[in-house]
Design a protein around this motif. Sequence first.
Motif, PDB file in Angstrom:
ATOM      1  N   ALA A  27     -13.429  -3.415  20.113  1.00  0.00           N
ATOM      2  CA  ALA A  27     -12.487  -2.643  19.330  1.00  0.00           C
ATOM      3  C   ALA A  27     -11.376  -2.031  20.451  1.00  0.00           C
ATOM      4  O   ALA A  27     -10.200  -2.089  20.221  1.00  0.00           O
ATOM      5  CB  ALA A  27     -12.722  -1.590  18.407  1.00  0.00           C
ATOM      6  N   VAL A  28     -11.891  -1.357  21.354  1.00  0.00           N
ATOM      7  CA  VAL A  28     -10.948  -0.811  22.599  1.00  0.00           C
ATOM      8  C   VAL A  28     -10.172  -1.859  23.243  1.00  0.00           C
ATOM      9  O   VAL A  28      -8.921  -1.644  23.315  1.00  0.00           O
ATOM     10  CB  VAL A  28     -11.849   0.095  23.514  1.00  0.00           C
ATOM     11  N   ALA A  29     -10.872  -3.022  23.266  1.00  0.00           N
ATOM     12  CA  ALA A  29     -10.135  -4.072  24.076  1.00  0.00           C
ATOM     13  C   ALA A  29      -9.222  -4.613  23.142  1.00  0.00           C
ATOM     14  O   ALA A  29      -7.838  -5.008  23.638  1.00  0.00           O
ATOM     15  CB  ALA A  29     -10.944  -5.197  24.401  1.00  0.00           C
ATOM     16  N   GLY A  30      -9.188  -4.916  21.916  1.00  0.00           N
ATOM     17  CA  GLY A  30      -7.990  -5.272  20.991  1.00  0.00           C
ATOM     18  C   GLY A  30      -6.986  -4.050  20.940  1.00  0.00           C
ATOM     19  O   GLY A  30      -5.783  -4.632  20.800  1.00  0.00           O
ATOM     20  N   LYS A  31      -7.318  -2.892  20.896  1.00  0.00           N
ATOM     21  CA  LYS A  31      -6.311  -1.874  20.742  1.00  0.00           C
ATOM     22  C   LYS A  31      -5.436  -2.078  22.124  1.00  0.00           C
ATOM     23  O   LYS A  31      -4.277  -1.686  22.168  1.00  0.00           O
ATOM     24  CB  LYS A  31      -6.873  -0.566  20.406  1.00  0.00           C
ATOM     25  N   SER A  32      -6.252  -2.031  23.170  1.00  0.00           N
ATOM     26  CA  SER A  32      -5.364  -2.008  24.584  1.00  0.00           C
ATOM     27  C   SER A  32      -4.483  -3.276  24.758  1.00  0.00           C
ATOM     28  O   SER A  32      -3.476  -2.994  25.000  1.00  0.00           O
ATOM     29  CB  SER A  32      -6.247  -1.809  25.637  1.00  0.00           C
ATOM     30  N   GLY A  33      -4.689  -4.326  23.959  1.00  0.00           N
ATOM     31  CA  GLY A  33      -3.954  -5.593  24.013  1.00  0.00           C
ATOM     32  C   GLY A  33      -2.730  -5.272  23.261  1.00  0.00           C
ATOM     33  O   GLY A  33      -1.697  -6.001  23.535  1.00  0.00           O
ATOM     34  N   ALA A  34      -3.043  -4.688  21.952  1.00  0.00           N
ATOM     35  CA  ALA A  34      -1.850  -4.551  21.041  1.00  0.00           C
ATOM     36  C   ALA A  34      -0.616  -3.508  21.727  1.00  0.00           C
ATOM     37  O   ALA A  34       0.434  -3.961  21.432  1.00  0.00           O
ATOM     38  CB  ALA A  34      -2.263  -3.664  20.101  1.00  0.00           C
ATOM     39  N   ASP A  35      -1.069  -2.957  22.828  1.00  0.00           N
ATOM     40  CA  ASP A  35       0.034  -2.260  23.363  1.00  0.00           C
ATOM     41  C   ASP A  35       1.018  -3.090  24.094  1.00  0.00           C
ATOM     42  O   ASP A  35       2.341  -2.730  24.365  1.00  0.00           O
ATOM     43  CB  ASP A  35      -0.380  -1.087  24.596  1.00  0.00           C
ATOM     44  N   LEU A  36       0.748  -4.188  24.406  1.00  0.00           N
ATOM     45  CA  LEU A  36       1.572  -5.472  25.027  1.00  0.00           C
ATOM     46  C   LEU A  36       2.613  -5.890  24.101  1.00  0.00           C
ATOM     47  O   LEU A  36       3.473  -6.542  24.618  1.00  0.00           O
ATOM     48  CB  LEU A  36       0.865  -6.453  25.756  1.00  0.00           C
ATOM     49  N   LEU A  37       2.317  -5.581  22.952  1.00  0.00           N
ATOM     50  CA  LEU A  37       3.310  -6.444  22.054  1.00  0.00           C
ATOM     51  C   LEU A  37       4.216  -5.377  21.220  1.00  0.00           C
ATOM     52  O   LEU A  37       3.951  -4.169  21.318  1.00  0.00           O
ATOM     53  CB  LEU A  37       2.531  -6.852  20.756  1.00  0.00           C
ATOM     54  N   SER A  82      -2.967  -2.718  33.189  1.00  0.00           N
ATOM     55  CA  SER A  82      -4.129  -2.324  33.709  1.00  0.00           C
ATOM     56  C   SER A  82      -5.131  -1.717  32.716  1.00  0.00           C
ATOM     57  O   SER A  82      -6.213  -2.039  32.715  1.00  0.00           O
ATOM     58  CB  SER A  82      -3.752  -1.294  35.076  1.00  0.00           C
ATOM     59  N   VAL A  83      -4.536  -1.114  31.692  1.00  0.00           N
ATOM     60  CA  VAL A  83      -5.514  -0.520  30.797  1.00  0.00           C
ATOM     61  C   VAL A  83      -6.056  -1.567  29.903  1.00  0.00           C
ATOM     62  O   VAL A  83      -7.316  -1.425  29.577  1.00  0.00           O
ATOM     63  CB  VAL A  83      -4.563   0.347  29.904  1.00  0.00           C
ATOM     64  N   GLU A  84      -5.330  -2.764  29.858  1.00  0.00           N
ATOM     65  CA  GLU A  84      -5.852  -3.727  28.837  1.00  0.00           C
ATOM     66  C   GLU A  84      -6.935  -4.435  29.779  1.00  0.00           C
ATOM     67  O   GLU A  84      -8.231  -4.793  29.211  1.00  0.00           O
ATOM     68  CB  GLU A  84      -4.895  -4.617  28.672  1.00  0.00           C
ATOM     69  N   GLN A  85      -6.726  -4.669  30.766  1.00  0.00           N
ATOM     70  CA  GLN A  85      -7.708  -5.415  31.837  1.00  0.00           C
ATOM     71  C   GLN A  85      -8.828  -4.318  31.750  1.00  0.00           C
ATOM     72  O   GLN A  85     -10.132  -5.079  32.172  1.00  0.00           O
ATOM     73  CB  GLN A  85      -7.121  -5.578  33.312  1.00  0.00           C
ATOM     74  N   ALA A  86      -8.798  -3.293  32.145  1.00  0.00           N
ATOM     75  CA  ALA A  86      -9.997  -2.369  32.424  1.00  0.00           C
ATOM     76  C   ALA A  86     -10.768  -2.553  30.995  1.00  0.00           C
ATOM     77  O   ALA A  86     -12.112  -2.343  30.786  1.00  0.00           O
ATOM     78  CB  ALA A  86      -9.638  -1.000  32.422  1.00  0.00           C
ATOM     79  N   ALA A  87     -10.101  -2.292  29.684  1.00  0.00           N
ATOM     80  CA  ALA A  87     -10.967  -2.403  28.602  1.00  0.00           C
ATOM     81  C   ALA A  87     -11.724  -3.726  28.352  1.00  0.00           C
ATOM     82  O   ALA A  87     -12.700  -3.803  27.765  1.00  0.00           O
ATOM     83  CB  ALA A  87      -9.689  -2.329  27.245  1.00  0.00           C
ATOM     84  N   LEU A  92     -16.885  -7.210  28.747  1.00  0.00           N
ATOM     85  CA  LEU A  92     -17.729  -7.931  29.416  1.00  0.00           C
ATOM     86  C   LEU A  92     -19.091  -7.380  29.947  1.00  0.00           C
ATOM     87  O   LEU A  92     -20.018  -7.820  29.778  1.00  0.00           O
ATOM     88  CB  LEU A  92     -16.918  -8.644  30.550  1.00  0.00           C
ATOM     89  N   ALA A  93     -18.934  -6.023  30.415  1.00  0.00           N
ATOM     90  CA  ALA A  93     -19.944  -5.212  30.606  1.00  0.00           C
ATOM     91  C   ALA A  93     -20.910  -4.937  29.563  1.00  0.00           C
ATOM     92  O   ALA A  93     -22.468  -5.048  29.802  1.00  0.00           O
ATOM     93  CB  ALA A  93     -19.478  -3.892  31.346  1.00  0.00           C
ATOM     94  N   ALA A  94     -20.346  -4.601  28.386  1.00  0.00           N
ATOM     95  CA  ALA A  94     -21.197  -4.199  27.027  1.00  0.00           C
ATOM     96  C   ALA A  94     -21.995  -5.523  26.867  1.00  0.00           C
ATOM     97  O   ALA A  94     -23.045  -5.253  26.335  1.00  0.00           O
ATOM     98  CB  ALA A  94     -20.256  -3.860  26.088  1.00  0.00           C
ATOM     99  N   GLY A  95     -21.174  -6.771  26.870  1.00  0.00           N
ATOM    100  CA  GLY A  95     -22.035  -7.875  26.629  1.00  0.00           C
ATOM    101  C   GLY A  95     -23.072  -8.115  27.468  1.00  0.00           C
ATOM    102  O   GLY A  95     -24.060  -8.364  26.938  1.00  0.00           O
ATOM    103  N   GLU A  96     -22.970  -8.058  28.861  1.00  0.00           N
ATOM    104  CA  GLU A  96     -23.875  -8.195  29.774  1.00  0.00           C
ATOM    105  C   GLU A  96     -25.095  -7.224  29.462  1.00  0.00           C
ATOM    106  O   GLU A  96     -26.306  -7.545  29.667  1.00  0.00           O
ATOM    107  CB  GLU A  96     -23.451  -8.050  31.102  1.00  0.00           C
ATOM    108  N   ASP A  97     -24.744  -5.987  29.163  1.00  0.00           N
ATOM    109  CA  ASP A  97     -25.965  -5.070  28.899  1.00  0.00           C
ATOM    110  C   ASP A  97     -26.468  -5.335  27.694  1.00  0.00           C
ATOM    111  O   ASP A  97     -27.791  -5.209  27.673  1.00  0.00           O
ATOM    112  CB  ASP A  97     -24.928  -3.586  28.665  1.00  0.00           C
TER     113      ASP A  97
END
Length: 208
Positions: A27-37, A82-87, A92-97
């Motif tokens: 959800a955070v990754a989706g929200k961060s990517g929305a800032d580019l639109l 950068s915020v979107e990439q970090a999210a 990916l880290a959460a998926g690996e965890d």
Amino acid sequence: LNELMDKSLAGNFSLRMARDRLEQARAVAGKSGADLLPALNTEAGLVHSSTKLSGRATQTTTTYLLGLGASYEIDLWGRVRSVEQAARLDLLAAGEDLQAAAVTLSAEVATTWFRLVEQQRQIELLHDQTATNEKYLDLVTHQFGSGQVPVTDVLQQRQILETSKASMISAETTRQLLTHQLAILTGSAPQSFQPPVPGTLTSPPPLP
């Protein structure tokens, strides 16, 4: 064992927490990517106005308002990207965890289940050994009554019997602990959990 694996992956509380963290990161990754639109804002309104004319006549005017605005943050210094990439990296880290937690949980379930099967077989052997010791004690006691053996043989056989009974109690306690541990791993209530335990150990696969 496959049934216990499926149950643990579906009901284990630690794995549920890992799944929740994955959903949160998604959800955070989706929200961060929305800032580019571009962001669109709409406004709508309705205005009534009345004008009193000469005499008793009144003129009523209705005005409809509709507005559409767009805003866009220019990512001049790459902050939004950068915020979107970090999210996304957090996702990916959460998926690996989650995958690591599933593998660790599966290994723990398998190890506990094999130990439980081994303990069950150990209890059966101790039960047979205790029965043999009791029969031999009766035999030695009968021989002592007829003067064939000294009393030390009777006392020694009693000590052997008590040792086997103590080993039986210890093995039963270990089995209960393993059963409770397996219940916790599968997310079940320990009081009503009865794991499927076969009568014999599974043969290992051939070596590679």
